[in-house]
Scaffold this active site. Structure first.
Site, PDB file in Angstrom:
ATOM      1  N   GLU A 155       0.873  -1.189   0.000  1.00 21.87           N
ATOM      2  CA  GLU A 155       0.000   0.000   0.000  1.00 21.87           C
ATOM      3  C   GLU A 155       0.903   1.230   0.000  1.00 21.87           C
ATOM      4  O   GLU A 155       1.798   1.340   0.841  1.00 21.87           O
ATOM      5  CB  GLU A 155      -0.891   0.025   1.244  1.00 21.87           C
ATOM      6  N   GLU A 201       4.737   4.852   3.963  1.00 21.00           N
ATOM      7  CA  GLU A 201       4.173   6.144   4.380  1.00 21.00           C
ATOM      8  C   GLU A 201       5.340   7.084   4.663  1.00 21.00           C
ATOM      9  O   GLU A 201       6.231   6.755   5.440  1.00 21.00           O
ATOM     10  CB  GLU A 201       3.288   5.955   5.621  1.00 21.00           C
ATOM     11  N   ASP A 258      -3.383  11.562  -2.402  1.00 18.44           N
ATOM     12  CA  ASP A 258      -3.557  13.007  -2.599  1.00 18.44           C
ATOM     13  C   ASP A 258      -3.986  13.260  -4.043  1.00 18.44           C
ATOM     14  O   ASP A 258      -3.352  12.775  -4.974  1.00 18.44           O
ATOM     15  CB  ASP A 258      -2.238  13.731  -2.306  1.00 18.44           C
ATOM     16  N   LYS A 300      -4.669  20.439  -9.357  1.00 16.16           N
ATOM     17  CA  LYS A 300      -4.196  21.408 -10.376  1.00 16.16           C
ATOM     18  C   LYS A 300      -3.480  20.665 -11.499  1.00 16.16           C
ATOM     19  O   LYS A 300      -2.645  19.792 -11.239  1.00 16.16           O
ATOM     20  CB  LYS A 300      -3.225  22.407  -9.749  1.00 16.16           C
ATOM     21  N   ASP A 353     -12.378   9.034  -2.544  1.00 19.28           N
ATOM     22  CA  ASP A 353     -13.651   9.765  -2.519  1.00 19.28           C
ATOM     23  C   ASP A 353     -13.628  10.848  -3.592  1.00 19.28           C
ATOM     24  O   ASP A 353     -14.606  11.565  -3.744  1.00 19.28           O
ATOM     25  CB  ASP A 353     -13.816  10.458  -1.161  1.00 19.28           C
ATOM     26  N   THR A 411     -10.465   2.261   5.167  1.00 16.39           N
ATOM     27  CA  THR A 411      -9.333   3.056   5.663  1.00 16.39           C
ATOM     28  C   THR A 411      -9.890   4.161   6.569  1.00 16.39           C
ATOM     29  O   THR A 411     -11.104   4.377   6.630  1.00 16.39           O
ATOM     30  CB  THR A 411      -8.554   3.694   4.490  1.00 16.39           C
ATOM     31  N   GLU A 412      -9.003   4.887   7.217  1.00 20.34           N
ATOM     32  CA  GLU A 412      -9.455   6.010   8.056  1.00 20.34           C
ATOM     33  C   GLU A 412     -10.201   7.055   7.215  1.00 20.34           C
ATOM     34  O   GLU A 412     -11.272   7.527   7.597  1.00 20.34           O
ATOM     35  CB  GLU A 412      -8.266   6.699   8.747  1.00 20.34           C
ATOM     36  N   TYR A 413      -9.614   7.417   6.074  1.00 18.47           N
ATOM     37  CA  TYR A 413     -10.257   8.428   5.217  1.00 18.47           C
ATOM     38  C   TYR A 413     -11.602   7.917   4.705  1.00 18.47           C
ATOM     39  O   TYR A 413     -12.556   8.672   4.599  1.00 18.47           O
ATOM     40  CB  TYR A 413      -9.351   8.765   4.027  1.00 18.47           C
ATOM     41  N   GLU A 414     -11.636   6.640   4.371  1.00 17.20           N
ATOM     42  CA  GLU A 414     -12.877   6.046   3.858  1.00 17.20           C
ATOM     43  C   GLU A 414     -14.009   6.191   4.883  1.00 17.20           C
ATOM     44  O   GLU A 414     -15.130   6.587   4.551  1.00 17.20           O
ATOM     45  CB  GLU A 414     -12.609   4.569   3.556  1.00 17.20           C
TER      46      GLU A 414
HETATM   47  N1  SAH Z   1      -4.432   5.599   3.017  1.00 19.03           N
HETATM   48  C1  SAH Z   1      -4.818   6.387   4.177  1.00 19.03           C
HETATM   49  C2  SAH Z   1      -4.231   7.822   4.131  1.00 19.03           C
HETATM   50  C3  SAH Z   1      -4.663   8.636   2.934  1.00 19.03           C
HETATM   51  S1  SAH Z   1      -3.926  10.277   2.916  1.00 19.03           S
HETATM   52  C4  SAH Z   1      -6.328   6.391   4.286  1.00 19.03           C
HETATM   53  O1  SAH Z   1      -6.985   6.080   3.305  1.00 19.03           O
HETATM   54  O2  SAH Z   1      -6.840   6.708   5.363  1.00 19.03           O
HETATM   55  C5  SAH Z   1      -2.573   9.990   1.791  1.00 19.03           C
HETATM   56  C6  SAH Z   1      -1.320   9.523   2.542  1.00 19.03           C
HETATM   57  O3  SAH Z   1      -0.344   9.191   1.573  1.00 19.03           O
HETATM   58  C7  SAH Z   1      -0.700  10.582   3.435  1.00 19.03           C
HETATM   59  O4  SAH Z   1      -0.486  10.035   4.722  1.00 19.03           O
HETATM   60  C8  SAH Z   1       0.620  10.925   2.738  1.00 19.03           C
HETATM   61  O5  SAH Z   1       1.641  11.269   3.649  1.00 19.03           O
HETATM   62  C9  SAH Z   1       0.926   9.633   2.004  1.00 19.03           C
HETATM   63  N2  SAH Z   1       1.741   9.758   0.792  1.00 19.03           N
HETATM   64  C10 SAH Z   1       1.456  10.532  -0.279  1.00 19.03           C
HETATM   65  N3  SAH Z   1       2.392  10.395  -1.239  1.00 19.03           N
HETATM   66  C11 SAH Z   1       3.286   9.493  -0.766  1.00 19.03           C
HETATM   67  C12 SAH Z   1       4.502   8.954  -1.282  1.00 19.03           C
HETATM   68  N4  SAH Z   1       4.973   9.321  -2.491  1.00 19.03           N
HETATM   69  N5  SAH Z   1       5.176   8.080  -0.536  1.00 19.03           N
HETATM   70  C13 SAH Z   1       4.714   7.721   0.697  1.00 19.03           C
HETATM   71  N6  SAH Z   1       3.586   8.218   1.248  1.00 19.03           N
HETATM   72  C14 SAH Z   1       2.885   9.097   0.533  1.00 19.03           C
END
Ligand code: SAH
Length: 213
Positions: A44, A69, A118, A122, A154, A191-194
Site C-alpha cells: 500500500e 508512508e 492526494d 491542479k 472519494d 481506511t481512516e479516510y474512507e
Molecule cells: N491511506 C490512508 C491515508 C490517505 S492520505 C487512508 O486512506 O486513510 C494519503 C497519505 O499518503 C498521506 O499520509 C501521505 O503522507 C501519504 N503519501 C502521499 N504520497 C506518498 C509517497 N509518495 N510516498 C509515501 N507516502 C505518501
C-alpha cells in the site's frame, strides 16, 4: 498534542524495527526474508495511520503486506495499529515512494493498493498523482506479469483521471464501482479516510485494474 514534534517517534520505530524496516533499500529482491513466511507480497502506498494494512494483514494471513508512508508522525500510528492487531505479516516503510524500483526488484510484488491518495487537482501537478503514467511504469516493473492495482478514493476527479490513465496505459479495468459501500463487499477493509468521507455521505469509488501479462 502535536505528534510531529515527538522525538520518541524515532525511538518507537527503532524499538520495533522488525515491523518498521529501517534500511528498506537493503531488502530489495529479498523482501520475503523480512517476513516469517515466503508468500505473495502486497503493497500500500501512502498507508496513513494504518487501519487498512493492519486489517488486511489480519484478514489475509497467507499474504505479506508492506505499507509505505512518508510522514513520520503518521506512520507511528500505523505501527501502533500493526502491533495492536498482533499480526505477523505486515511491515512498514517510512520513505517517500518516489521510485518503487529502488525498493523492489522486477516481479517482486503481487498487488498494489492506492487508498485515498492526494488528488493533486491542479493540472500543473498532474505528475505528482500516483496514477500518472510514470508511476504506472514503476508499478508495472515491480509487479509480476498480470499484477493488479486497486484504487479507492472519494475524489471524483482523481478517480476519472486514474481510469483514463489506466486505459491509456493498456491496463485492463476489472472492476469499476461508483459506490463501493453499495456493493456490500464483506472483505472490504475501510481506511481512516474512507470512514471519514462515507460518514459524511460521500460515495467511495473503487477500481481494480490489471497490467497486461
Ligand atoms: N491511506 C490512508 C491515508 C490517505 S492520505 C487512508 O486512506 O486513510 C494519503 C497519505 O499518503 C498521506 O499520509 C501521505 O503522507 C501519504 N503519501 C502521499 N504520497 C506518498 C509517497 N509518495 N510516498 C509515501 N507516502 C505518501
Amino acid at each position: 498534542m502535536r505528534l510531529r514534534h515527538k522525538p520518541w517517534a524515532d525511538d518507537y520505530m527503532d524499538d520495533n524495527s522488525h515491523i518498521v524496516i529501517r534500511s528498506p533499500f537493503e531488502w530489495k529482491d529479498r523482501w520475503n526474508e523480512a517476513f516469517d513466511k515466503d508468500q505473495p507480497l502486497h503493497l500500500e502506498i501512502g498507508s496513513g495511520k494504518g487501519q487498512f494494512i493492519a486489517g488486511m494483514g489480519k484478514q489475509h494471513p497467507d499474504i505479506n503486506f508492506i505499507g509505505i508512508e512518508r510522514v513520520k508522525s503518521v506512520i507511528v500510528g500505523a505501527l501502533k495499529k500493526v502491533l495492536d492487531a498482533e499480526t505477523e505479516n505486515v511491515r512498514l516503510i517510512n520513505e517517500d515512494a518516489q521510485d518503487l524500483r529502488d525498493l523492489f526488484a522486477p516481479n517482486e510484488v503481487d498487488h498494489i493498493y492506492l487508498n485515498f491518495s492526494d488528488p493533486w487537482p491542479k493540472s500543473r501537478h498532474e505528475k505528482r498523482r500516483l496514477t500518472f503514467h510514470t508511476f504506472l511504469e514503476q508499478y508495472e516493473d515491480v509487479l509480476k506479469p498480470g499484477g493488479e492495482l486497486t484504487l479507492k478514493t472519494d475524489n471524483r476527479g482523481l478517480f476519472e483521471y486514474s481510469l483514463a490513465s489506466f486505459s491509456q496505459f493498456g491496463m485492463v479495468l476489472e472492476e469499476v464501482s461508483l459506490d463501493l459501500h453499495e456493493l456490500e463487499d464483506s472483505l472490504n477493509v475501510p481506511t481512516e479516510y474512507e470512514e471519514k468521507f462515507s460518514a459524511k455521505g460521500q460515495p467511495i469509488y473503487r477500481c481494480k485494474a490489471r497490467f497486461k501479462d
